[in-house]
Design a protein around this motif. Structure first.
Motif, PDB file in Angstrom:
ATOM      1  N   LEU A 171       0.868  -1.173   0.000  1.00  0.00           N
ATOM      2  CA  LEU A 171       0.000   0.000   0.000  1.00  0.00           C
ATOM      3  C   LEU A 171       0.904   1.221   0.000  1.00  0.00           C
ATOM      4  CD1 LEU A 171      -2.445  -1.208   2.803  1.00  0.00           C
ATOM      5  CD2 LEU A 171      -2.683  -1.518   0.339  1.00  0.00           C
ATOM      6  N   VAL A 172       0.645   2.148  -0.905  1.00  0.00           N
ATOM      7  CA  VAL A 172       1.518   3.308  -1.060  1.00  0.00           C
ATOM      8  C   VAL A 172       0.715   4.577  -0.823  1.00  0.00           C
ATOM      9  CG1 VAL A 172       3.063   4.526  -2.635  1.00  0.00           C
ATOM     10  CG2 VAL A 172       2.893   2.039  -2.752  1.00  0.00           C
ATOM     11  N   TYR A 173       1.262   5.463  -0.007  1.00  0.00           N
ATOM     12  CA  TYR A 173       0.676   6.771   0.219  1.00  0.00           C
ATOM     13  C   TYR A 173       1.811   7.786   0.231  1.00  0.00           C
ATOM     14  CZ  TYR A 173      -1.889  10.624   2.282  1.00  0.00           C
ATOM     15  OH  TYR A 173      -2.459  11.845   2.503  1.00  0.00           O
ATOM     16  N   ALA A 174       1.784   8.687  -0.730  1.00  0.00           N
ATOM     17  CA  ALA A 174       2.867   9.658  -0.910  1.00  0.00           C
ATOM     18  C   ALA A 174       4.179   8.885  -1.047  1.00  0.00           C
ATOM     19  CB  ALA A 174       2.883  10.673   0.222  1.00  0.00           C
ATOM     20  N   ASP A 175       5.143   9.132  -0.160  1.00  0.00           N
ATOM     21  CA  ASP A 175       6.417   8.415  -0.268  1.00  0.00           C
ATOM     22  C   ASP A 175       6.539   7.306   0.777  1.00  0.00           C
ATOM     23  OD1 ASP A 175       6.691  10.057   1.916  1.00  0.00           O
ATOM     24  OD2 ASP A 175       8.716  10.723   1.428  1.00  0.00           O
ATOM     25  N   ASP A 176       5.418   6.899   1.360  1.00  0.00           N
ATOM     26  CA  ASP A 176       5.395   5.782   2.317  1.00  0.00           C
ATOM     27  C   ASP A 176       4.911   4.524   1.623  1.00  0.00           C
ATOM     28  OD1 ASP A 176       6.160   7.434   4.376  1.00  0.00           O
ATOM     29  OD2 ASP A 176       4.148   7.718   5.158  1.00  0.00           O
ATOM     30  N   ILE A 177       5.451   3.402   2.050  1.00  0.00           N
ATOM     31  CA  ILE A 177       4.995   2.119   1.512  1.00  0.00           C
ATOM     32  C   ILE A 177       4.804   1.153   2.670  1.00  0.00           C
ATOM     33  CG2 ILE A 177       7.369   1.374   1.047  1.00  0.00           C
ATOM     34  CD1 ILE A 177       6.273  -0.195  -1.364  1.00  0.00           C
ATOM     35  N   ILE A 178       3.690   0.428   2.643  1.00  0.00           N
ATOM     36  CA  ILE A 178       3.409  -0.612   3.637  1.00  0.00           C
ATOM     37  C   ILE A 178       3.427  -1.935   2.901  1.00  0.00           C
ATOM     38  CG2 ILE A 178       1.698  -1.576   5.215  1.00  0.00           C
ATOM     39  CD1 ILE A 178       0.660   1.253   5.651  1.00  0.00           C
ATOM     40  N   LEU A 179       4.245  -2.870   3.369  1.00  0.00           N
ATOM     41  CA  LEU A 179       4.314  -4.204   2.781  1.00  0.00           C
ATOM     42  C   LEU A 179       3.483  -5.151   3.637  1.00  0.00           C
ATOM     43  CD1 LEU A 179       8.133  -4.407   1.959  1.00  0.00           C
ATOM     44  CD2 LEU A 179       6.264  -3.660   0.481  1.00  0.00           C
ATOM     45  N   LEU A 180       2.622  -5.922   2.994  1.00  0.00           N
ATOM     46  CA  LEU A 180       1.769  -6.881   3.687  1.00  0.00           C
ATOM     47  C   LEU A 180       2.151  -8.285   3.262  1.00  0.00           C
ATOM     48  CD1 LEU A 180      -1.644  -5.079   3.111  1.00  0.00           C
ATOM     49  CD2 LEU A 180      -0.228  -5.001   5.162  1.00  0.00           C
ATOM     50  N   SER A 181       2.482  -9.120   4.244  1.00  0.00           N
ATOM     51  CA  SER A 181       2.930 -10.474   3.959  1.00  0.00           C
ATOM     52  C   SER A 181       2.404 -11.435   5.014  1.00  0.00           C
ATOM     53  CB  SER A 181       4.457 -10.514   3.942  1.00  0.00           C
ATOM     54  OG  SER A 181       4.915 -11.828   3.828  1.00  0.00           O
ATOM     55  N   ALA A 182       2.127 -12.661   4.584  1.00  0.00           N
ATOM     56  CA  ALA A 182       1.663 -13.690   5.509  1.00  0.00           C
ATOM     57  C   ALA A 182       2.818 -14.432   6.166  1.00  0.00           C
ATOM     58  CB  ALA A 182       0.754 -14.680   4.783  1.00  0.00           C
ATOM     59  N   SER A 183       4.048 -14.217   5.688  1.00  0.00           N
ATOM     60  CA  SER A 183       5.193 -14.901   6.293  1.00  0.00           C
ATOM     61  C   SER A 183       6.404 -13.977   6.362  1.00  0.00           C
ATOM     62  CB  SER A 183       5.557 -16.157   5.497  1.00  0.00           C
ATOM     63  OG  SER A 183       6.267 -15.824   4.325  1.00  0.00           O
ATOM     64  N   VAL A 184       7.255 -14.253   7.323  1.00  0.00           N
ATOM     65  CA  VAL A 184       8.476 -13.473   7.511  1.00  0.00           C
ATOM     66  C   VAL A 184       9.419 -13.672   6.325  1.00  0.00           C
ATOM     67  CG1 VAL A 184      10.475 -13.132   9.006  1.00  0.00           C
ATOM     68  CG2 VAL A 184       8.242 -13.586  10.004  1.00  0.00           C
ATOM     69  N   VAL A 185       9.509 -14.901   5.833  1.00  0.00           N
ATOM     70  CA  VAL A 185      10.394 -15.201   4.698  1.00  0.00           C
ATOM     71  C   VAL A 185       9.951 -14.411   3.466  1.00  0.00           C
ATOM     72  CG1 VAL A 185      11.168 -17.019   3.117  1.00  0.00           C
ATOM     73  CG2 VAL A 185      11.027 -17.478   5.571  1.00  0.00           C
ATOM     74  N   MET A 186       8.654 -14.396   3.214  1.00  0.00           N
ATOM     75  CA  MET A 186       8.126 -13.663   2.065  1.00  0.00           C
ATOM     76  C   MET A 186       8.355 -12.161   2.239  1.00  0.00           C
ATOM     77  SD  MET A 186       4.298 -13.756   0.355  1.00  0.00           S
ATOM     78  CE  MET A 186       4.127 -15.481   0.709  1.00  0.00           C
ATOM     79  N   LEU A 187       8.197 -11.673   3.459  1.00  0.00           N
ATOM     80  CA  LEU A 187       8.414 -10.250   3.721  1.00  0.00           C
ATOM     81  C   LEU A 187       9.857  -9.853   3.440  1.00  0.00           C
ATOM     82  CD1 LEU A 187       7.353  -7.535   4.653  1.00  0.00           C
ATOM     83  CD2 LEU A 187       7.747  -8.269   7.018  1.00  0.00           C
ATOM     84  N   GLN A 188      10.811 -10.707   3.828  1.00  0.00           N
ATOM     85  CA  GLN A 188      12.214 -10.405   3.554  1.00  0.00           C
ATOM     86  C   GLN A 188      12.470 -10.364   2.046  1.00  0.00           C
ATOM     87  OE1 GLN A 188      15.015  -9.438   5.613  1.00  0.00           O
ATOM     88  NE2 GLN A 188      15.456  -8.901   3.494  1.00  0.00           N
ATOM     89  N   LYS A 189      11.839 -11.249   1.305  1.00  0.00           N
ATOM     90  CA  LYS A 189      11.977 -11.228  -0.158  1.00  0.00           C
ATOM     91  C   LYS A 189      11.390  -9.941  -0.734  1.00  0.00           C
ATOM     92  CE  LYS A 189      12.141 -16.223  -0.779  1.00  0.00           C
ATOM     93  NZ  LYS A 189      11.495 -17.406  -1.351  1.00  0.00           N
ATOM     94  N   MET A 190      10.265  -9.501  -0.180  1.00  0.00           N
ATOM     95  CA  MET A 190       9.658  -8.248  -0.635  1.00  0.00           C
ATOM     96  C   MET A 190      10.578  -7.065  -0.345  1.00  0.00           C
ATOM     97  SD  MET A 190       5.718  -8.864   0.573  1.00  0.00           S
ATOM     98  CE  MET A 190       5.020  -7.413  -0.203  1.00  0.00           C
ATOM     99  N   LEU A 191      11.201  -7.064   0.820  1.00  0.00           N
ATOM    100  CA  LEU A 191      12.157  -6.007   1.157  1.00  0.00           C
ATOM    101  C   LEU A 191      13.340  -6.004   0.181  1.00  0.00           C
ATOM    102  CD1 LEU A 191      12.118  -6.395   5.029  1.00  0.00           C
ATOM    103  CD2 LEU A 191      11.349  -4.376   3.759  1.00  0.00           C
ATOM    104  N   SER A 192      13.772  -7.187  -0.214  1.00  0.00           N
ATOM    105  CA  SER A 192      14.877  -7.292  -1.177  1.00  0.00           C
ATOM    106  C   SER A 192      14.477  -6.751  -2.541  1.00  0.00           C
ATOM    107  CB  SER A 192      15.342  -8.744  -1.298  1.00  0.00           C
ATOM    108  OG  SER A 192      15.865  -9.182  -0.066  1.00  0.00           O
ATOM    109  N   VAL A 193      13.241  -7.029  -2.967  1.00  0.00           N
ATOM    110  CA  VAL A 193      12.743  -6.478  -4.235  1.00  0.00           C
ATOM    111  C   VAL A 193      12.729  -4.953  -4.164  1.00  0.00           C
ATOM    112  CG1 VAL A 193      10.697  -6.253  -5.712  1.00  0.00           C
ATOM    113  CG2 VAL A 193      11.394  -8.507  -4.900  1.00  0.00           C
ATOM    114  N   CYS A 194      12.228  -4.412  -3.064  1.00  0.00           N
ATOM    115  CA  CYS A 194      12.188  -2.959  -2.897  1.00  0.00           C
ATOM    116  C   CYS A 194      13.589  -2.358  -2.961  1.00  0.00           C
ATOM    117  CB  CYS A 194      11.537  -2.583  -1.566  1.00  0.00           C
ATOM    118  SG  CYS A 194       9.763  -2.827  -1.520  1.00  0.00           S
TER     119      CYS A 194
END
Length: 134
Positions: free
Chosen positions: A58-81
């Motif tokens: 979810l993006v608002y202005a220059d903020d981004i919220i990442l939503l993930s069902a698992s910690v492993v997936m969240l780390q992968k999302m952080l790496s993509v970012c």
């Protein structure tokens, strides 16, 4: 263009690119620019979906919220970012980032998530856009 600080003005300088901060076009152009990261997250198939629609970020202005069902997936999302951010000169600041857990395991501290080699702090409650989360 001149810069005003209190009652003093700088000497004139020529601006060759960019838009004024607070200008009407600034948020629109930023969204077009930042959409590279949003599209990369969506195409990675990482993050959450609701009724077949991607809601992993979810993006608002220059903020981004990442939503993930698992910690492993969240780390992968952080790496993509982080990787896509480097490509378009967007730097994510781990010190301004926070991990917030919702659900049955919300009392369990999740550690070791990082972006760009910097660890992200963990909290049990937070305030975002004036709304308190616990």
């Amino acid at each position: 263009m001149k810069v005003k600080w209190e009652n003093c003005y700088s000497s004139s300088c020529i601006i060759k690119s960019g838009v004024k901060q607070g200008g009407v076009l600034s948020p629109v152009l930023f969204n077009v620019y930042f959409n590279v990261i949003v599209n990369s997250l969506q195409h990675s198939k990482l993050g959450c979906e609701l009724y077949g629609e991607y809601i992993g970020c979810l993006v608002y202005a220059d903020d981004i919220i990442l939503l993930s069902a698992s910690v492993v997936m969240l780390q992968k999302m952080l790496s993509v970012c982080y990787t896509k951010g480097l490509e378009i000169d967007v730097v994510f600041n781990a010190k301004k980032s926070t991990l917030f857990v919702v659900g049955k395991m919300c009392d369990v501290e999740i550690g070791c998530l990082q972006i760009g080699g910097n660890y992200i702090s963990w909290c049990t409650q937070m305030k975002y856009l004036g709304i308190h989360f616990r």
